[in-house]
Design a protein around this motif. Structure first.
Motif, mmCIF file in Angstrom:
data_model
loop_
_atom_site.group_PDB
_atom_site.id
_atom_site.type_symbol
_atom_site.label_atom_id
_atom_site.label_comp_id
_atom_site.label_asym_id
_atom_site.label_seq_id
_atom_site.Cartn_x
_atom_site.Cartn_y
_atom_site.Cartn_z
ATOM 1 N N SER A 108 0.799 -1.189 -0.058
ATOM 2 C CA SER A 108 -0.185 -0.097 -0.008
ATOM 3 C C SER A 108 0.957 0.990 0.142
ATOM 4 O O SER A 108 0.623 2.227 -0.676
ATOM 5 C CB SER A 108 -1.052 -0.078 1.337
ATOM 6 N N CYS A 109 2.122 1.019 0.573
ATOM 7 C CA CYS A 109 2.984 2.425 0.780
ATOM 8 C C CYS A 109 3.552 2.762 -0.901
ATOM 9 O O CYS A 109 4.299 3.641 -0.662
ATOM 10 C CB CYS A 109 3.951 2.312 1.615
ATOM 11 N N LYS A 110 3.241 1.812 -1.628
ATOM 12 C CA LYS A 110 3.953 2.058 -2.967
ATOM 13 C C LYS A 110 3.069 3.193 -4.056
ATOM 14 O O LYS A 110 3.440 3.427 -4.937
ATOM 15 C CB LYS A 110 3.970 0.794 -3.664
ATOM 16 N N ILE A 111 1.993 3.458 -3.340
ATOM 17 C CA ILE A 111 1.248 4.164 -4.184
ATOM 18 C C ILE A 111 1.891 5.762 -4.656
ATOM 19 O O ILE A 111 1.660 6.237 -5.794
ATOM 20 C CB ILE A 111 -0.058 4.759 -3.560
ATOM 21 N N ILE A 112 2.634 6.245 -3.856
ATOM 22 C CA ILE A 112 3.409 7.551 -4.297
ATOM 23 C C ILE A 112 4.277 7.406 -5.597
ATOM 24 O O ILE A 112 4.521 8.192 -6.130
ATOM 25 C CB ILE A 112 3.960 8.326 -2.911
ATOM 26 N N THR A 113 4.819 5.966 -5.097
ATOM 27 C CA THR A 113 5.924 5.735 -6.216
ATOM 28 C C THR A 113 5.355 5.637 -7.618
ATOM 29 O O THR A 113 5.852 6.017 -8.538
ATOM 30 C CB THR A 113 6.657 4.636 -5.860
ATOM 31 N N ILE A 114 4.191 4.914 -7.510
ATOM 32 C CA ILE A 114 3.461 4.691 -8.836
ATOM 33 C C ILE A 114 2.970 5.954 -9.561
ATOM 34 O O ILE A 114 2.762 5.949 -10.579
ATOM 35 C CB ILE A 114 2.055 3.779 -8.393
ATOM 36 N N ILE A 115 2.263 6.886 -8.698
ATOM 37 C CA ILE A 115 1.842 8.151 -9.114
ATOM 38 C C ILE A 115 2.753 8.900 -9.703
ATOM 39 O O ILE A 115 2.898 9.480 -10.780
ATOM 40 C CB ILE A 115 1.206 9.150 -8.040
#
Length: 205
Positions: A156-163
């Protein structure tokens, strides 16, 4: 790769049951894990430049990562230390061994004799501080939650990286892929960890 990682909790939940004494996920949590897999498959299908070679390496990483999650959870539960800092110290100390070998092979040792700029010194120093903090809180989290739940939280913490990846490059999945990513994140949010098998009366946290 980041969304493909979202399917790892399925395998780890089974390993949690086999090796670490957890119950199998509840119906709700099982549906969430299947939703994570569905989202990951959807993302792969919308990848604008799929490469078999790339996905082969993902499979290799998948096996190593799953083993790592289970083994480190086992270590967090069984290796007793006076404080959480002990685990942080030894895990980073062990990581320094292959790092030293890599630095010799890539001749980074020779480069280290040159005086770095103030900006480079601050950047490396900040990365070290953040790395130690991440290691500390990761070990703390491992001791409090199951290996499966820890994996779900990490995903779930990967959302910023994906954005950020989506804003910089347009060579990957389109908006449909981001929709599948949203499915993964929603399923991760509603996942509840399974209780220990020895505590039959406890409900998933």
């Amino acid at each position: 790769f980041i969304v493909f990682r979202a399917s790892t909790p399925i395998l780890i939940s089974v390993a949690d049951w086999i090796f670490l004494g957890r119950e199998l996920p509840s119906i709700r949590s099982s549906l969430c894990l299947l939703g994570l897999l569905f989202g990951a498959i959807g993302y792969v299908l919308t990848d604008s430049t799929p490469e078999v070679k790339g996905y082969v390496w993902v499979v290799v990483w998948y096996a190593v990562f799953s083993f790592d999650q289970i083994y480190l959870k086992h270590a967090a539960d069984t290796v007793r230390m006076a404080s959480n800092w002990g685990k942080v110290y030894y895990s980073n100390l062990l990581a320094c061994v292959p790092l030293a070998v890599i630095s010799l092979v890539t001749k980074e040792v020779e480069m280290s004799f040159s005086l770095p700029s103030v900006e480079a010194f601050l950047a490396v120093g900040l990365s070290c501080i953040l790395g130690v903090a991440m290691s500390y809180f990761a070990w703390m989290a491992r001791s409090l939650i199951s290996a499966t739940y820890f994996t779900v939280v990490g995903n779930s913490c990967k959302i910023i990286t994906i954005i950020i990846n989506r804003l910089i490059w347009d060579k990957h999945a389109n908006n449909s892929g981001l929709l599948f990513l949203g499915v993964c994140l929603v399923c991760a949010y509603y996942y509840k960890q399974a209780p220990k098998r020895s505590d039959k009366n406890s409900l998933p946290l």
